[in-house]
Design an enzyme around this catalytic site. Sequence first.
Site, mmCIF file in Angstrom:
data_model
loop_
_atom_site.group_PDB
_atom_site.id
_atom_site.type_symbol
_atom_site.label_atom_id
_atom_site.label_comp_id
_atom_site.label_asym_id
_atom_site.label_seq_id
_atom_site.Cartn_x
_atom_site.Cartn_y
_atom_site.Cartn_z
ATOM 1 N N GLU A 103 0.798 -1.224 0.000
ATOM 2 C CA GLU A 103 0.000 0.000 0.000
ATOM 3 C C GLU A 103 0.841 1.290 0.000
ATOM 4 O O GLU A 103 0.728 2.137 -0.882
ATOM 5 C CB GLU A 103 -0.877 -0.051 1.259
ATOM 6 C CG GLU A 103 -1.893 1.018 1.401
ATOM 7 C CD GLU A 103 -3.171 0.742 0.614
ATOM 8 O OE1 GLU A 103 -3.274 -0.340 -0.006
ATOM 9 O OE2 GLU A 103 -4.040 1.624 0.593
ATOM 10 N N THR A 125 2.613 -7.844 -0.085
ATOM 11 C CA THR A 125 1.945 -7.761 1.207
ATOM 12 C C THR A 125 1.737 -9.153 1.734
ATOM 13 O O THR A 125 1.126 -9.989 1.072
ATOM 14 C CB THR A 125 0.573 -7.065 1.139
ATOM 15 O OG1 THR A 125 -0.272 -7.630 2.130
ATOM 16 C CG2 THR A 125 -0.108 -7.289 -0.199
ATOM 17 N N ILE A 126 2.249 -9.399 2.885
ATOM 18 C CA ILE A 126 2.110 -10.715 3.508
ATOM 19 C C ILE A 126 0.631 -11.026 3.735
ATOM 20 O O ILE A 126 0.223 -12.190 3.760
ATOM 21 C CB ILE A 126 2.892 -10.746 4.845
ATOM 22 C CG1 ILE A 126 3.123 -12.168 5.311
ATOM 23 C CG2 ILE A 126 2.200 -9.951 5.927
ATOM 24 C CD1 ILE A 126 4.365 -12.767 4.812
ATOM 25 N N ASP A 127 -0.164 -9.984 3.864
ATOM 26 C CA ASP A 127 -1.576 -10.173 4.222
ATOM 27 C C ASP A 127 -2.469 -10.474 3.024
ATOM 28 O O ASP A 127 -3.655 -10.752 3.189
ATOM 29 C CB ASP A 127 -2.094 -8.918 4.927
ATOM 30 C CG ASP A 127 -1.491 -8.759 6.310
ATOM 31 O OD1 ASP A 127 -1.192 -9.779 6.938
ATOM 32 O OD2 ASP A 127 -1.305 -7.614 6.749
ATOM 33 N N GLU A 221 -4.690 -10.990 14.457
ATOM 34 C CA GLU A 221 -4.317 -10.003 15.479
ATOM 35 C C GLU A 221 -5.331 -8.861 15.535
ATOM 36 O O GLU A 221 -5.521 -8.226 16.563
ATOM 37 C CB GLU A 221 -2.915 -9.444 15.218
ATOM 38 C CG GLU A 221 -2.766 -8.779 13.865
ATOM 39 C CD GLU A 221 -1.363 -8.218 13.605
ATOM 40 O OE1 GLU A 221 -0.645 -7.874 14.547
ATOM 41 O OE2 GLU A 221 -1.001 -8.135 12.406
ATOM 42 N N ARG A 265 -3.558 -22.696 25.919
ATOM 43 C CA ARG A 265 -2.239 -22.157 25.625
ATOM 44 C C ARG A 265 -2.364 -21.243 24.404
ATOM 45 O O ARG A 265 -3.027 -21.607 23.425
ATOM 46 C CB ARG A 265 -1.225 -23.258 25.303
ATOM 47 C CG ARG A 265 -0.776 -24.085 26.495
ATOM 48 C CD ARG A 265 0.029 -23.299 27.511
ATOM 49 N NE ARG A 265 0.467 -24.134 28.622
ATOM 50 C CZ ARG A 265 -0.282 -24.443 29.698
ATOM 51 N NH1 ARG A 265 -1.512 -23.992 29.807
ATOM 52 N NH2 ARG A 265 0.225 -25.193 30.660
ATOM 53 N N HIS A 271 6.174 -12.669 13.783
ATOM 54 C CA HIS A 271 7.127 -12.501 12.687
ATOM 55 C C HIS A 271 7.631 -13.802 12.099
ATOM 56 O O HIS A 271 8.289 -13.796 11.058
ATOM 57 C CB HIS A 271 8.279 -11.614 13.145
ATOM 58 C CG HIS A 271 7.918 -10.180 13.028
ATOM 59 N ND1 HIS A 271 6.888 -9.610 13.745
ATOM 60 C CD2 HIS A 271 8.390 -9.192 12.222
ATOM 61 C CE1 HIS A 271 6.777 -8.338 13.423
ATOM 62 N NE2 HIS A 271 7.670 -8.061 12.500
ATOM 63 N N ARG A 274 6.745 -14.021 8.554
ATOM 64 C CA ARG A 274 7.366 -13.169 7.548
ATOM 65 C C ARG A 274 8.654 -13.763 7.000
ATOM 66 O O ARG A 274 9.155 -13.315 5.977
ATOM 67 C CB ARG A 274 7.729 -11.814 8.160
ATOM 68 C CG ARG A 274 6.577 -10.890 8.392
ATOM 69 C CD ARG A 274 7.084 -9.459 8.499
ATOM 70 N NE ARG A 274 5.984 -8.549 8.706
ATOM 71 C CZ ARG A 274 5.209 -8.078 7.721
ATOM 72 N NH1 ARG A 274 5.444 -8.421 6.469
ATOM 73 N NH2 ARG A 274 4.217 -7.268 7.985
#
Lengths: 341, 341, 341, 341
Positions: A103, A125-127, A221, A265, A271, A274
């Site tokens: 972006e 973009t990892i997303d 997240e 748990r 990360h 990534r």
Amino acid sequence: MGILTGGGDCPGLNAVIRAAVLAGTQRHGMEFVGFLDGWRGVLEGDAVPLDEERVRPLLAVGGTVLGSSRTNPLADGVDEGVARVRKQLKALGVDALLAIGGEDTLGVATALHEAGVPVVGAPKTIDDDLSATDATFGFDTAVQTAVDACDRLVTTGASHHRAMIVEVMGRHAGWIALHTGMAAGAHVTLLPEEDVDLDEVAATVRAVLDRGQAPLIVVSEGAKVHGDEAVRNAPRDAFGHVQLGGAGEALEHEVVARVPGLSTRVTVLGHLLRGGTPSAADRILATRFGLSAVEALAAGDLGTMASLRGVDVVQVPLAEATGVLRTVPESRRAETAGLRW
Amino acid sequence: MGILTGGGDCPGLNAVIRAAVLAGTQRHGMEFVGFLDGWRGVLEGDAVPLDEERVRPLLAVGGTVLGSSRTNPLADGVDEGVARVRKQLKALGVDALLAIGGEDTLGVATALHEAGVPVVGAPKTIDDDLSATDATFGFDTAVQTAVDACDRLVTTGASHHRAMIVEVMGRHAGWIALHTGMAAGAHVTLLPEEDVDLDEVAATVRAVLDRGQAPLIVVSEGAKVHGDEAVRNAPRDAFGHVQLGGAGEALEHEVVARVPGLSTRVTVLGHLLRGGTPSAADRILATRFGLSAVEALAAGDLGTMASLRGVDVVQVPLAEATGVLRTVPESRRAETAGLRW
Amino acid sequence: MGILTGGGDCPGLNAVIRAAVLAGTQRHGMEFVGFLDGWRGVLEGDAVPLDEERVRPLLAVGGTVLGSSRTNPLADGVDEGVARVRKQLKALGVDALLAIGGEDTLGVATALHEAGVPVVGAPKTIDDDLSATDATFGFDTAVQTAVDACDRLVTTGASHHRAMIVEVMGRHAGWIALHTGMAAGAHVTLLPEEDVDLDEVAATVRAVLDRGQAPLIVVSEGAKVHGDEAVRNAPRDAFGHVQLGGAGEALEHEVVARVPGLSTRVTVLGHLLRGGTPSAADRILATRFGLSAVEALAAGDLGTMASLRGVDVVQVPLAEATGVLRTVPESRRAETAGLRW
Amino acid sequence: MGILTGGGDCPGLNAVIRAAVLAGTQRHGMEFVGFLDGWRGVLEGDAVPLDEERVRPLLAVGGTVLGSSRTNPLADGVDEGVARVRKQLKALGVDALLAIGGEDTLGVATALHEAGVPVVGAPKTIDDDLSATDATFGFDTAVQTAVDACDRLVTTGASHHRAMIVEVMGRHAGWIALHTGMAAGAHVTLLPEEDVDLDEVAATVRAVLDRGQAPLIVVSEGAKVHGDEAVRNAPRDAFGHVQLGGAGEALEHEVVARVPGLSTRVTVLGHLLRGGTPSAADRILATRFGLSAVEALAAGDLGTMASLRGVDVVQVPLAEATGVLRTVPESRRAETAGLRW
């Protein structure tokens, strides 16, 4: 030609660089430099030569050898930023830019293009939340890494009749959570795109335990899991700021409050997603993006960005890439809505 | 509902079964049986019940718990075959079929549909060569497994200045070789779709050695690598049949003949590529195919097959799936043609 | 024969069960039951039959199909506990026990043995900190999983000139951290066995950054990293309890305080290391332990535990297994002390 | 100091080099060169400098950056060979050698030591068949790779009721096959150390099929599986030489002849087992060997070799390393003899 990588890194950036440099050099006699740490390197004229020997070993190397940063060259105004970029490119004899980023980076590239700076882009973009392409490299690797982790966690969960909560990246778009949950067989998957019914989550957890399985919960997240109670009772740091913790931890509190005696748990993958060598699929997509971008540079097809459309890689206008986030649509959520895995 | 898996197995078959049974049972109150060993089980009425408890653990399990075979129920004539299938379905109280398979299996399904038997399909081919879908599950896993193998082989190749030849599946379509070669950084990739210039291959091998790298060659089992000389001099078995060996072995002979002193090793990955737990991407695709197929059954959208189009899974007519093999087009080969990786 | 698994789970438990049941059944005509959730199952007579068909598929399955718990049957007194165990074994017709577990489980087994209950043991501890054996299964898998994670994290660290902190299990013994750090090429490795000089850690971080690498720090959860300042300034929860966070997070605070401008990310691997399919080495060790234990049962070599000594698996007295924790000795720390990786 | 790697490569060689150079440089102020392609580089004075920057990235890199060969410097006589080596070391100012290799390389090192050339060794053999050490690096990686392959193959075998035959390295010692078979749950494992009863193999295959599983057979390349019939009927090449094929292929013929209608697939893992990034355990063992060898050089403990004894790495006389092959002893074969997995 100048190449830069901007924003958070992801697996496949080096594969784009490698493909672009090899094809540009061999097919079009181009010469390349790599700017270090994204736009910072451009602004400061900090660049290294990129030749065939340098890039050949990079296909399987995670991250970016050029470094990355979130420096925004237009932070002090578009005109001033464009002028600084133009000046540095001229000083270094760089005719055109290949900007690899998300972006933000592509937004800057768009502004540069509109101001007449020769630039093409490759989406990163990892997303996987850019509108202008069916997929971005790095995402496949991230999901595979998350699923491998879930595959491990479910066995220890099952041994102890314990609910395992896995928090994955995705502040605004839940693609990583959606795909991780689907591929890992999660019983509950929580996305930023949806409201969370914590009572329903608790009911699912109980039902899964009742049939002798260990519940697996995958949570973005950015999922909306913090109850009002949690916010009120949250610990505060020395400055009085609420210390809410991540979505995984918050969810744990909420679920435990609703399922007395539940053992849980939380694992925050963060990360981990990534890094590392790109998956085969990501190496291929990144390579094709690099090849497409360099052909666009050679053909003068400027202001465009490599993009996957079905099985084809094509160049689309840079402007399409930014502005609208590609979030998980209702139709995808409906595919699995209500299913008891 | 009856489910069957036909043809060579691949990772993801169980994930289709799991998704279809869970969604069919929970959303539509369907009941399922699984026919054993493809059409053999249908012809012989050899079936097992498939309920939620049975299919839940199957997401990550490679292969097919139903077994598979190449039995063709129409081998003795279409009308007779259709009649036998219809009779068995009736005897077992099976209202409709979900046939998971490739060219052959879906061809039978098409014939059954045309004869009025309620059937939907899900495409399966490790080679990713079905026309009617952008991708089939199993392919991603196969390519990843092949690339992992190549990643290993190049390090031992480099230590010994040795050319490594890797033979992968693909008799008629070179997708596995194309993607493996691209993702593994192969210096030469040979597909069934192209004529092979063995002198050019040898020249590339020499050039790669000259710059201090170890050549990596990926070759489809269907690539045209057998020289005339090779055929003449081939060993013969006790019955006088030419023992040509696979494409990898043949290529080794041809290259060594052209590059004196060259050390080589051939690895035939073969069935390694069919097995194992599906990759995350394949689990997702298979799950979506299973969900889509069962919705088609519920909606009476018969004679259709789950298919990936861009990012969407849709149902397309079964007839589209067969007939024309999806081979690697000239445009894809042109992307990388002539590049020296 | 009765089998139970106690304490925290780890990869390989199922492989022990499988080997013991197959060998006991086939070689000695034994019959087996598995007690559920460790000593809880024994105390409550909660057991399932274990035959060849049930255990055959278990070799590669992580965790324990028997479930595990930390129930201590001797909590209300040794004599009373022994009596209850003896009564339940008698009621179920169980002649002898195979107890698979760590310090606690084997301690109970020792007490039972001393009280005349026929029992043999197999050692289990993810931390590899039992004195009586050169290695325990699960440890190899845990280290490999941690190293895979570190391999991923270093590439994203390098892209962003960022220090990556990885927290691994190990409250009292630093074996996982030592081996993870060594195999991942960590620049700093912090063990529970050593005092931590935070200024030295900071100096190393600066030196690594200065030579253009991204620092990797592996820290045991039990490492002594909380500075006095940190304890004083720690946030407190609603009940006034100090919220110190784990060793990784504490270390991050300390290092950032000493290296201004440092970017860091903490990853807590936690239960990821307990789960998943066992590595080849762990499958072998677990299988050999299961085989050895069942031969001991058959030979009446009671009160003993399977143990690796060099390349041999032998039975050693159960009493040796407990009492003294096997921590990382000075000699192992000296191997790498002061080296700048 | 000069370093060389000889013989077939394996994962971990680079890790030895890295550890030795870093520790030697930092602790003892040594300077290093690396001889290229084993003894060839020594004989021809073909060496490259090895400093900290060069070796730091090598920990996880498979193979050897120094290259390897099977050149024997003593081929023309020991005295002449020693003299040539001594001359080249003097010319390059090399005071002592670290020779990393197997039987052959260490044999040369022993001869050099006896002639007064300062040398220490580190053992290397993928087959783990050196007498003087409990383990060699590379073996763990090889077994894990083989087991991963078997895990994949069993799922496709099960789908098609097919016996899967996996051939692994091991001409004289069956360690890779023994451990692969144990960790993969093979129903039959054939070692070079044992006579093969083909009728018994066939009986096992039938029994496994009868209970609904797919037989998995792991066979060393050196296993004695060629029946007399096979040798007589073997195809012959243009020169009349028997073309027996490998042990896997031979076994397939024999088993199919004894189990009519059996479907089988053979996979020859071959060089796949030599390559790739070393496992965590191999990185650790290789690093410890490198550290130990360099301390021996520094301490003047010449003519010795790094060796694993239990959990300790110690230096043992080079002469112990060669001469007697460490084969699979009867005691290890007895552990699993006759078991029906």
